[in-house]
Design a protein around this motif. Structure first.
Motif, PDB file in Angstrom:
ATOM      1  N   SER A   7      39.828  25.302  38.072  1.00 53.59           N
ATOM      2  CA  SER A   7      39.276  26.705  37.994  1.00 53.59           C
ATOM      3  C   SER A   7      38.313  26.884  36.994  1.00 53.59           C
ATOM      4  O   SER A   7      38.317  26.471  35.741  1.00 53.59           O
ATOM      5  N   TYR A   8      37.620  28.027  37.145  1.00 54.02           N
ATOM      6  CA  TYR A   8      36.840  28.553  36.076  1.00 54.02           C
ATOM      7  C   TYR A   8      37.006  29.654  35.806  1.00 54.02           C
ATOM      8  O   TYR A   8      37.124  30.701  36.656  1.00 54.02           O
ATOM      9  N   ASP A   9      37.368  30.184  34.443  1.00 50.98           N
ATOM     10  CA  ASP A   9      37.732  31.608  34.259  1.00 50.98           C
ATOM     11  C   ASP A   9      36.643  32.282  33.682  1.00 50.98           C
ATOM     12  O   ASP A   9      36.140  32.180  32.618  1.00 50.98           O
ATOM     13  N   THR A  10      36.427  33.688  34.452  1.00 53.07           N
ATOM     14  CA  THR A  10      35.303  34.365  33.784  1.00 53.07           C
ATOM     15  C   THR A  10      35.836  35.662  33.307  1.00 53.07           C
ATOM     16  O   THR A  10      35.047  36.457  32.575  1.00 53.07           O
ATOM     17  N   GLY A  11      37.064  35.725  32.847  1.00 56.32           N
ATOM     18  CA  GLY A  11      37.749  36.648  31.998  1.00 56.32           C
ATOM     19  C   GLY A  11      38.572  37.646  32.922  1.00 56.32           C
ATOM     20  O   GLY A  11      38.377  38.072  33.852  1.00 56.32           O
ATOM     21  N   PHE A  12      39.759  37.869  32.163  1.00 55.93           N
ATOM     22  CA  PHE A  12      40.876  38.824  33.096  1.00 55.93           C
ATOM     23  C   PHE A  12      40.844  40.172  32.384  1.00 55.93           C
ATOM     24  O   PHE A  12      40.570  40.277  31.092  1.00 55.93           O
ATOM     25  N   VAL A  13      40.852  41.122  33.127  1.00 54.72           N
ATOM     26  CA  VAL A  13      40.647  42.671  32.530  1.00 54.72           C
ATOM     27  C   VAL A  13      41.970  43.182  32.658  1.00 54.72           C
ATOM     28  O   VAL A  13      42.805  43.100  33.498  1.00 54.72           O
ATOM     29  N   LYS A  14      42.357  43.765  31.464  1.00 58.35           N
ATOM     30  CA  LYS A  14      43.728  44.123  31.155  1.00 58.35           C
ATOM     31  C   LYS A  14      43.519  45.584  30.421  1.00 58.35           C
ATOM     32  O   LYS A  14      42.974  45.701  29.252  1.00 58.35           O
ATOM     33  N   HIS A  15      43.839  46.765  30.940  1.00 53.26           N
ATOM     34  CA  HIS A  15      43.688  48.114  30.292  1.00 53.26           C
ATOM     35  C   HIS A  15      42.441  48.493  29.968  1.00 53.26           C
ATOM     36  O   HIS A  15      41.857  48.836  29.099  1.00 53.26           O
ATOM     37  N   GLY A  16      41.338  47.850  30.850  1.00 52.09           N
ATOM     38  CA  GLY A  16      39.841  48.170  30.946  1.00 52.09           C
ATOM     39  C   GLY A  16      39.183  47.294  29.803  1.00 52.09           C
ATOM     40  O   GLY A  16      37.900  47.393  29.756  1.00 52.09           O
ATOM     41  N   ARG A  17      39.845  46.318  29.393  1.00 48.11           N
ATOM     42  CA  ARG A  17      38.884  45.549  28.391  1.00 48.11           C
ATOM     43  C   ARG A  17      39.153  44.092  29.062  1.00 48.11           C
ATOM     44  O   ARG A  17      39.928  43.552  29.540  1.00 48.11           O
ATOM     45  N   ASN A  18      38.063  43.282  28.718  1.00 47.69           N
ATOM     46  CA  ASN A  18      37.982  41.836  29.103  1.00 47.69           C
ATOM     47  C   ASN A  18      38.229  41.068  28.191  1.00 47.69           C
ATOM     48  O   ASN A  18      37.872  40.973  27.069  1.00 47.69           O
ATOM     49  N   VAL A  44      34.983  24.660  43.001  1.00 48.32           N
ATOM     50  CA  VAL A  44      35.577  25.480  41.875  1.00 48.32           C
ATOM     51  C   VAL A  44      36.129  26.736  42.331  1.00 48.32           C
ATOM     52  O   VAL A  44      35.792  27.499  43.272  1.00 48.32           O
ATOM     53  N   ARG A  45      37.363  26.991  41.773  1.00 49.91           N
ATOM     54  CA  ARG A  45      37.936  28.643  42.078  1.00 49.91           C
ATOM     55  C   ARG A  45      37.356  29.500  40.758  1.00 49.91           C
ATOM     56  O   ARG A  45      37.726  29.014  39.786  1.00 49.91           O
ATOM     57  N   VAL A  46      36.602  30.262  41.208  1.00 46.21           N
ATOM     58  CA  VAL A  46      35.981  31.392  40.274  1.00 46.21           C
ATOM     59  C   VAL A  46      36.988  32.503  40.033  1.00 46.21           C
ATOM     60  O   VAL A  46      37.118  33.324  41.052  1.00 46.21           O
ATOM     61  N   MET A  47      37.600  32.410  38.909  1.00 48.34           N
ATOM     62  CA  MET A  47      38.827  33.580  38.688  1.00 48.34           C
ATOM     63  C   MET A  47      38.311  34.602  37.754  1.00 48.34           C
ATOM     64  O   MET A  47      37.384  34.422  36.817  1.00 48.34           O
ATOM     65  N   GLY A  48      38.707  35.917  38.065  1.00 46.92           N
ATOM     66  CA  GLY A  48      38.487  36.821  36.889  1.00 46.92           C
ATOM     67  C   GLY A  48      38.835  38.321  37.523  1.00 46.92           C
ATOM     68  O   GLY A  48      38.741  38.426  38.767  1.00 46.92           O
ATOM     69  N   GLY A  49      38.852  39.249  36.626  1.00 47.54           N
ATOM     70  CA  GLY A  49      39.263  40.541  36.970  1.00 47.54           C
ATOM     71  C   GLY A  49      38.061  41.469  36.980  1.00 47.54           C
ATOM     72  O   GLY A  49      38.291  42.657  37.513  1.00 47.54           O
TER      73      GLY A  49
END
Length: 241
Positions: A7-18, A44-49
């Motif tokens: 997995s490759y984490d591009t960043g999770f968005v929570k409450h409008g913030r990355n 590759v699993r490209v993940m993120g919000g």
């Protein structure tokens, strides 16, 4: 279909913030090259919000010849917000697929834990805490599974209207997913001391129960540092911080 991936984490968005503040395209390209060349991965699993980030990284991965698991990851979103995210990302994934890339769409992950409306709890920490209260969890499971499967049926339809490749969902075993709407069975499985003895047999059983569909382990591992069990068996804080 068999792939060795990460997995490759591009960043999770929570409450409008990355959560991933620094996202530099050249760094992303270099890291994906490491995944292919140094780690020997074919997928590759490209993940993120953030759909823009996921699409950018997925494009780089495709240019490197990697199979792309296009994986929007909703966090603390309502069902309507999740469906909007999936619709947007499915269109992006389809554009990539039409370029000739091998693309699998992952319609979210661990929705019952990471988003409201399935398990009891106002936030992710409260919902994960339910896992440590077996009686409460057992009582909640029938309703959780009904809600999860109703939502996933709708999500799969939204995705398939926009994306022509294979579709899956990164589940946790407690959700009891009905895999009829999906092309692959995908499960996050973690080995802890409590289940170590039966872990391998459980994975074999999961494959045997897939009715011939390909099976992917979308997350795996164990908490392997001292004190990992202080706040839950998975030691998620070492991953997040």
């Amino acid at each position: 279909m068999r792939a060795k991936g990460i997995s490759y984490d591009t960043g999770f968005v929570k409450h409008g913030r990355n959560a991933r503040r620094v996202f530099e395209p050249e760094t992303v390209r270099r890291e994906l090259g490491i995944i292919r060349d140094d780690l020997g991965c074919t997928a590759v699993r490209v993940m993120g919000g953030d759909p823009d980030r996921v699409e950018l990284a997925a494009g780089y991965a495709a240019d490197l010849g990697l199979e792309v698991w296009f994986s929007p990851y909703p966090l603390e979103r309502t069902p309507a917000e999740m469906l909007a995210l999936f619709a947007d990302c499915a269109e992006r994934a389809e554009r990539l697929r039409r370029r000739g890339a091998r693309v699998v769409f992952v319609a979210g992950a661990e929705l019952s834990l990471m988003n409201p409306g399935f398990l009891p709890g106002e936030d992710t920490d409260e919902r994960i805490a339910v896992l440590g209260r077996p009686d409460e969890l057992r009582a909640a499971l029938p309703a959780v599974r009904t809600r999860v499967n109703a939502f996933l049926a709708e999500a799969a339809a939204v995705v398939r209207a926009r994306f022509g490749g294979p579709v899956t969902y990164a589940s946790v075993p407690l959700e009891g997913v009905d895999w009829a709407p999906f092309d692959l069975v995908s499960v996050d499985v973690y080995r802890s001391s409590a289940i170590a003895e039966g872990f391998a047999a459980a994975v074999r059983g999961m494959v045997a129960a897939a009715d011939g569909k390909p099976v992917a382990v979308t997350e795996f591992g164990s908490a392997c540092y001292r004190g990992a069990g202080d706040r839950g068996a998975l030691g998620l804080e070492v991953v997040e911080y």
